[in-house]
Structure formats: C-alpha cells, structure tokens
Scaffold this active site. Structure first.
Site, PDB file in Angstrom:
ATOM      1  N   LYS A  90       3.583 -31.417 -12.179  1.00 43.63           N
ATOM      2  CA  LYS A  90       2.908 -32.675 -12.532  1.00 43.63           C
ATOM      3  C   LYS A  90       3.172 -33.700 -11.438  1.00 43.63           C
ATOM      4  CE  LYS A  90       4.459 -35.835 -15.545  1.00 43.63           C
ATOM      5  NZ  LYS A  90       4.117 -37.195 -15.119  1.00 43.63           N
ATOM      6  N   LYS A  97      -3.058 -41.108 -15.833  1.00 41.81           N
ATOM      7  CA  LYS A  97      -3.366 -41.764 -17.125  1.00 41.81           C
ATOM      8  C   LYS A  97      -4.512 -42.768 -16.992  1.00 41.81           C
ATOM      9  CE  LYS A  97       1.363 -41.309 -18.838  1.00 41.81           C
ATOM     10  NZ  LYS A  97       1.983 -40.855 -17.568  1.00 41.81           N
ATOM     11  N   GLN A 138      13.330 -42.936 -21.561  1.00 36.80           N
ATOM     12  CA  GLN A 138      12.652 -42.255 -22.671  1.00 36.80           C
ATOM     13  C   GLN A 138      13.325 -42.648 -23.988  1.00 36.80           C
ATOM     14  OE1 GLN A 138       9.947 -40.841 -22.220  1.00 36.80           O
ATOM     15  NE2 GLN A 138       9.886 -39.524 -20.422  1.00 36.80           N
TER      16      GLN A 138
HETATM   17  O1  C5P Z   1      12.002 -37.684 -15.878  1.00 29.25           O
HETATM   18  P1  C5P Z   1      11.326 -37.412 -17.197  1.00 29.25           P
HETATM   19  O2  C5P Z   1      11.599 -36.010 -17.731  1.00 29.25           O
HETATM   20  O3  C5P Z   1      11.586 -38.481 -18.227  1.00 29.25           O
HETATM   21  O4  C5P Z   1       9.772 -37.443 -16.821  1.00 29.25           O
HETATM   22  C1  C5P Z   1       8.759 -37.417 -17.773  1.00 29.25           C
HETATM   23  C2  C5P Z   1       7.438 -37.518 -17.076  1.00 29.25           C
HETATM   24  O5  C5P Z   1       6.396 -37.456 -18.044  1.00 29.25           O
HETATM   25  C3  C5P Z   1       7.225 -38.780 -16.259  1.00 29.25           C
HETATM   26  O6  C5P Z   1       6.514 -38.424 -15.091  1.00 29.25           O
HETATM   27  C4  C5P Z   1       6.375 -39.655 -17.162  1.00 29.25           C
HETATM   28  O7  C5P Z   1       5.494 -40.476 -16.424  1.00 29.25           O
HETATM   29  C5  C5P Z   1       5.571 -38.620 -17.947  1.00 29.25           C
HETATM   30  N1  C5P Z   1       5.103 -39.014 -19.283  1.00 29.25           N
HETATM   31  C6  C5P Z   1       5.954 -39.483 -20.268  1.00 29.25           C
HETATM   32  N2  C5P Z   1       5.462 -39.854 -21.493  1.00 29.25           N
HETATM   33  C7  C5P Z   1       4.154 -39.734 -21.764  1.00 29.25           C
HETATM   34  C8  C5P Z   1       3.282 -39.239 -20.784  1.00 29.25           C
HETATM   35  C9  C5P Z   1       3.797 -38.871 -19.550  1.00 29.25           C
HETATM   36  O8  C5P Z   1       7.167 -39.557 -20.024  1.00 29.25           O
HETATM   37  N3  C5P Z   1       3.710 -40.024 -22.972  1.00 29.25           N
END
Ligand code: C5P
Length: 230
Positions: A32, A60, A188
């Site tokens: 990704k 997005k 997160q």
């Molecule tokens: O580093 P981490 O595992 O938190 O990365 C999660 C990835 O998924 C990031 O690139 C973030 O932009 C993406 N993402 C997210 N939540 C969403 C959609 C995409 O964390 N709902």
C-alpha cells in the site's frame, strides 16, 4: 479463502522502500502506498512495485464525481490493483465509481475500496458533523449506501467487520489498525490483533509501522503473515 496482508509503505525514501519490500516480499500479499511515496515518486514507483506485488494506492479520494472518476482511472492506469475512495463522497459519485470498477475489471482485476470511518477516529476525535451517531452506526450507514450503489469492497476497523459481514455477505473487507497487543498503537485508536481481525471476518489486514519500524522487519512481517493461516 482470500486473505491478504498489505504492507503500508509509509516511507520517504524509494531505495529504502524497495529494499524493505524485497526483504519481506515472501510474507506480504500486497503493497500500500499513499501520498507520501506517491507524490514524491509518481507513477514510476507504482509500476516498479507492481512488478513485485499488487499495489494498493491509498489516496482516499473525496471530491466531485468527475474528479473522483479521473483519479481512480489514473490509479488504475499507473498499475494499481486497488485504490481508496471515501464513502462520504455520496451516492452520485459512488454509483459512477461502481460502473467504472466494472469497466476496469474487463481489463484486469481492480477494486475500488470504500473507506468508511478512519481507524484513527474515536468518539472524542470525530469531526463535528459526525458526532451525533456512534462510529458503528456511521460505518453501517456508509457501507449500506456504498453497497446500494454497487460497491463491494470496504475499509473499516476490524471492530466493525463482523456486523458488516453479516449485513453485506460476499464483500471484501480491508482492516487497518492492526497490532499485536505488545506493540504501540501510535495514532490508531480502534486496534485489533491480526488473528482476531481474520476471525471477525476481515479479508485483508493493513500493517505499516509494526513492520517497517521493527528492529527485524522480516521477522515482524512473518509474524503477521502467519496470522493469515494460509
Ligand atoms: O502504521 P499503521 O499500521 O498504523 O498504518 C496503517 C495504514 O493504513 C496507514 O497508511 C493509514 O493511512 C492507513 N489507513 C488507516 N485507517 C483507515 C484507512 C487507512 O490507518 N481507515
């Protein structure tokens, strides 16, 4: 059984990114990239990565229908196999995107992934126009609208996937916010372990920092890959 592990390549340096992808390629099923890599290296990085694994462009898109259609088509033309759009773009855009997805699939497999509610949101950090309904209600409502428009692939927290799976069987659910309990969640908020995510019904997990910031990224990727149970 279709189960995917997307490595979120949220890095700045192409050489470093390619080195990482080559090292862990055995333990990931897709890559990704977002604006951080995409804006810097453009279409070249997409085509280069697509030779190694299917590429998921995560920009997005959230715009007027015409611009969204052009953005998705351009992602496909660069060589991506997936790209994300916001469910909040509304039914006019979503219907047109479903038609475009069907058209593109005549050439090769391509999924338009509909982002419901970001996994970095919780009740306290939701934008003001979204605070009236619970996150679960919003995810359901947005998925319902996108499903009605003909789209079948969603991005949501694994915490919402079980309910979505029951209401929208046969869809493809991508879940970011994945962590083993001992790992830092970073920004997160709604995090779930990889095995639990699949048990709840995820089709794919997205993992970034726990792999690319690990002291041993290959070991970290392997641990996540094993959760796919393939
Ligand atoms: O580093 P981490 O595992 O938190 O990365 C999660 C990835 O998924 C990031 O690139 C973030 O932009 C993406 N993402 C997210 N939540 C969403 C959609 C995409 O964390 N709902």
């Amino acid at each position: 059984m279709s189960r995917d592990l997307f490595l979120a390549l949220d890095l700045d340096d192409k050489a470093q990114a390619l080195e990482l992808v080559h090292k862990v390629s055995e333990f990931i099923t897709g890559i990704k990239i977002g604006p951080r890599m995409g804006f810097k290296y453009g279409a070249d990085i997409v085509s280069e990565l697509a030779k190694i694994k299917p590429v998921f462009i995560d920009n997005k898109y959230f715009d007027i229908p015409n611009t969204m259609l052009a953005s998705v088509r351009s992602s496909f033309n660069m060589g991506a196999s997936f790209c994300t759009v916001h469910a909040q773009s509304g039914p006019e855009a979503l219907k047109k995107l479903a038609d475009l997805e069907a058209e593109l699939n005549k050439t090769r497999a391509f999924k338009v992934l509909v982002v419901t509610v970001l996994t970095s949101f919780n009740k306290e950090t939701m934008p003001v126009n979204c605070i009236k309904a619970s996150i679960t209600e919003q995810v359901q409502a947005l998925a319902h609208e996108a499903y009605g428009c003909g789209l079948r692939s969603f991005v949501c927290s694994a915490l919402e996937v079980e309910a979505l799976k029951n209401n929208f069987p046969g869809c493809y659910f991508v879940t970011p916010g994945i962590r083993f309990p001992e790992e830092s969640a970073g920004d997160q908020k709604r995090v779930v372990g990889p095995k639990q995510a699949f048990n709840l019904g995820a089709s794919a997990i997205v993992v970034g920092r726990p792999i690319y910031e690990a002291s041993d990224p290959v070991e970290a990727a392997k641990k996540y890959y094993e959760a796919l149970g393939l």
